[in-house]
Design a protein around this motif. Structure first.
Motif, PDB file in Angstrom:
ATOM      1  N   VAL A 109       0.846  -1.193   0.000  1.00 43.89           N
ATOM      2  CA  VAL A 109       0.000   0.000   0.000  1.00 43.89           C
ATOM      3  C   VAL A 109       0.879   1.239   0.000  1.00 43.89           C
ATOM      4  CG1 VAL A 109      -1.754   1.294   1.277  1.00 43.89           C
ATOM      5  CG2 VAL A 109      -1.889  -1.210   1.148  1.00 43.89           C
ATOM      6  N   SER A 110       1.787   1.330   0.973  1.00 46.43           N
ATOM      7  CA  SER A 110       2.729   2.438   1.043  1.00 46.43           C
ATOM      8  C   SER A 110       3.664   2.229   2.227  1.00 46.43           C
ATOM      9  CB  SER A 110       1.996   3.772   1.202  1.00 46.43           C
ATOM     10  OG  SER A 110       2.884   4.855   0.965  1.00 46.43           O
ATOM     11  N   THR A 111       4.696   3.059   2.316  1.00 48.51           N
ATOM     12  CA  THR A 111       5.612   3.059   3.450  1.00 48.51           C
ATOM     13  C   THR A 111       5.449   4.383   4.175  1.00 48.51           C
ATOM     14  OG1 THR A 111       7.176   1.616   2.322  1.00 48.51           O
ATOM     15  CG2 THR A 111       8.034   2.908   4.159  1.00 48.51           C
ATOM     16  N   TYR A 112       5.342   4.301   5.496  1.00 52.07           N
ATOM     17  CA  TYR A 112       5.110   5.471   6.334  1.00 52.07           C
ATOM     18  C   TYR A 112       6.294   5.670   7.272  1.00 52.07           C
ATOM     19  CZ  TYR A 112       0.527   4.744   4.403  1.00 52.07           C
ATOM     20  OH  TYR A 112      -0.496   4.584   3.518  1.00 52.07           O
ATOM     21  N   PRO A 113       6.787   6.909   7.410  1.00 53.53           N
ATOM     22  CA  PRO A 113       7.945   7.144   8.274  1.00 53.53           C
ATOM     23  C   PRO A 113       7.650   6.863   9.746  1.00 53.53           C
ATOM     24  CG  PRO A 113       7.190   9.211   7.272  1.00 53.53           C
ATOM     25  CD  PRO A 113       6.355   8.109   6.722  1.00 53.53           C
ATOM     26  N   ALA A 114       6.419   7.049  10.175  1.00 51.18           N
ATOM     27  CA  ALA A 114       6.047   6.813  11.573  1.00 51.18           C
ATOM     28  C   ALA A 114       5.285   5.493  11.697  1.00 51.18           C
ATOM     29  CB  ALA A 114       5.181   7.956  12.096  1.00 51.18           C
ATOM     30  N   THR A 115       5.728   4.652  12.615  1.00 53.46           N
ATOM     31  CA  THR A 115       5.094   3.343  12.821  1.00 53.46           C
ATOM     32  C   THR A 115       3.616   3.486  13.158  1.00 53.46           C
ATOM     33  OG1 THR A 115       7.192   2.425  13.546  1.00 53.46           O
ATOM     34  CG2 THR A 115       5.218   1.207  14.167  1.00 53.46           C
ATOM     35  N   TYR A 116       3.270   4.457  14.009  1.00 53.10           N
ATOM     36  CA  TYR A 116       1.863   4.608  14.392  1.00 53.10           C
ATOM     37  C   TYR A 116       0.993   4.960  13.192  1.00 53.10           C
ATOM     38  CZ  TYR A 116       2.631   9.675  14.500  1.00 53.10           C
ATOM     39  OH  TYR A 116       2.940  10.963  14.166  1.00 53.10           O
ATOM     40  N   SER A 117       1.538   5.702  12.222  1.00 51.22           N
ATOM     41  CA  SER A 117       0.773   6.019  11.006  1.00 51.22           C
ATOM     42  C   SER A 117       0.492   4.750  10.209  1.00 51.22           C
ATOM     43  CB  SER A 117       1.533   7.010  10.126  1.00 51.22           C
ATOM     44  OG  SER A 117       1.690   8.235  10.782  1.00 51.22           O
ATOM     45  N   ALA A 118       1.508   3.910  10.065  1.00 54.22           N
ATOM     46  CA  ALA A 118       1.338   2.657   9.331  1.00 54.22           C
ATOM     47  C   ALA A 118       0.294   1.775  10.005  1.00 54.22           C
ATOM     48  CB  ALA A 118       2.673   1.918   9.231  1.00 54.22           C
ATOM     49  N   HIS A 119       0.344   1.705  11.328  1.00 51.36           N
ATOM     50  CA  HIS A 119      -0.624   0.865  12.049  1.00 51.36           C
ATOM     51  C   HIS A 119      -2.045   1.435  11.961  1.00 51.36           C
ATOM     52  CE1 HIS A 119       2.081  -2.169  13.670  1.00 51.36           C
ATOM     53  NE2 HIS A 119       2.981  -1.203  13.722  1.00 51.36           N
ATOM     54  N   THR A 120      -2.164   2.758  11.928  1.00 58.63           N
ATOM     55  CA  THR A 120      -3.477   3.385  11.758  1.00 58.63           C
ATOM     56  C   THR A 120      -4.044   3.071  10.378  1.00 58.63           C
ATOM     57  OG1 THR A 120      -2.925   5.168  13.291  1.00 58.63           O
ATOM     58  CG2 THR A 120      -4.710   5.603  11.719  1.00 58.63           C
ATOM     59  N   ILE A 121      -3.207   3.151   9.357  1.00 60.87           N
ATOM     60  CA  ILE A 121      -3.634   2.828   7.993  1.00 60.87           C
ATOM     61  C   ILE A 121      -4.038   1.362   7.907  1.00 60.87           C
ATOM     62  CG2 ILE A 121      -2.846   2.608   5.586  1.00 60.87           C
ATOM     63  CD1 ILE A 121      -3.285   5.517   6.431  1.00 60.87           C
ATOM     64  N   ALA A 122      -3.213   0.475   8.459  1.00 61.42           N
ATOM     65  CA  ALA A 122      -3.508  -0.960   8.412  1.00 61.42           C
ATOM     66  C   ALA A 122      -4.834  -1.267   9.103  1.00 61.42           C
ATOM     67  CB  ALA A 122      -2.368  -1.752   9.051  1.00 61.42           C
ATOM     68  N   ARG A 123      -5.071  -0.655  10.254  1.00 63.50           N
ATOM     69  CA  ARG A 123      -6.330  -0.878  10.975  1.00 63.50           C
ATOM     70  C   ARG A 123      -7.516  -0.369  10.155  1.00 63.50           C
ATOM     71  NH1 ARG A 123      -5.556   1.981  15.315  1.00 63.50           N
ATOM     72  NH2 ARG A 123      -6.813   3.721  14.615  1.00 63.50           N
ATOM     73  N   GLY A 124      -7.362   0.802   9.533  1.00 67.76           N
ATOM     74  CA  GLY A 124      -8.435   1.351   8.712  1.00 67.76           C
ATOM     75  C   GLY A 124      -8.776   0.448   7.534  1.00 67.76           C
ATOM     76  N   ILE A 125      -7.765  -0.143   6.929  1.00 69.25           N
ATOM     77  CA  ILE A 125      -7.994  -1.061   5.806  1.00 69.25           C
ATOM     78  C   ILE A 125      -8.747  -2.303   6.286  1.00 69.25           C
ATOM     79  CG2 ILE A 125      -6.841  -2.619   4.173  1.00 69.25           C
ATOM     80  CD1 ILE A 125      -4.644  -0.423   3.940  1.00 69.25           C
ATOM     81  N   ARG A 126      -8.335  -2.865   7.413  1.00 72.64           N
ATOM     82  CA  ARG A 126      -8.993  -4.077   7.934  1.00 72.64           C
ATOM     83  C   ARG A 126     -10.434  -3.824   8.345  1.00 72.64           C
ATOM     84  NH1 ARG A 126      -4.365  -4.283  10.844  1.00 72.64           N
ATOM     85  NH2 ARG A 126      -5.492  -3.824  12.777  1.00 72.64           N
ATOM     86  N   THR A 127     -10.692  -2.659   8.941  1.00 72.78           N
ATOM     87  CA  THR A 127     -12.023  -2.394   9.478  1.00 72.78           C
ATOM     88  C   THR A 127     -12.919  -1.632   8.515  1.00 72.78           C
ATOM     89  OG1 THR A 127     -11.318  -0.341  10.532  1.00 72.78           O
ATOM     90  CG2 THR A 127     -11.129  -2.379  11.842  1.00 72.78           C
ATOM     91  N   GLY A 128     -12.341  -1.109   7.418  1.00 77.01           N
ATOM     92  CA  GLY A 128     -13.133  -0.314   6.477  1.00 77.01           C
ATOM     93  C   GLY A 128     -13.715   0.922   7.148  1.00 77.01           C
ATOM     94  N   ASP A 129     -12.959   1.483   8.119  1.00 75.71           N
ATOM     95  CA  ASP A 129     -13.413   2.665   8.866  1.00 75.71           C
ATOM     96  C   ASP A 129     -13.964   3.728   7.941  1.00 75.71           C
ATOM     97  OD1 ASP A 129     -12.797   1.746  11.391  1.00 75.71           O
ATOM     98  OD2 ASP A 129     -10.841   2.715  11.473  1.00 75.71           O
TER      99      ASP A 129
END
Length: 88
Positions: A30-50
């Motif tokens: 999907v992409s690479t994010y400099p901040a780990t928390y940003s990557a985890h937020t994106i991953a969670r949004g993809i899984r949950t379809g927020d």
């Protein structure tokens, strides 16, 4: 001295979600994010379809699976569609 990270263009989530729907069970970066928390937020949004702007392309909840990996440039998010394939 701190290393300067190269800025990547923002991910085109609509395009990535469409590709994954037509290629079920295949992992896509999907992409690479400099901040780990940003990557985890994106991953969670993809899984949950927020209802976050980018995540609306990945609904319904549970249709996509994600994983994150640490890289030199930050944290990379990969995703794959695990629901039924959409015939294009």
């Amino acid at each position: 001295m701190a290393r300067r990270l190269r800025r990547r263009p923002p991910a085109n989530h609509a395009q990535r979600a469409e590709w994954m729907r037509t290629h079920p069970f295949e992992w896509l970066e999907v992409s690479t994010y400099p901040a780990t928390y940003s990557a985890h937020t994106i991953a969670r949004g993809i899984r949950t379809g927020d209802r976050i702007e980018f995540a609306r392309h990945y609904g319904p909840a549970g249709a996509f699976e994600t994983r994150t990996t640490s890289t030199e440039d930050g944290t990379t998010v990969h995703a794959r569609f695990i629901g039924e394939a959409v015939n294009g």
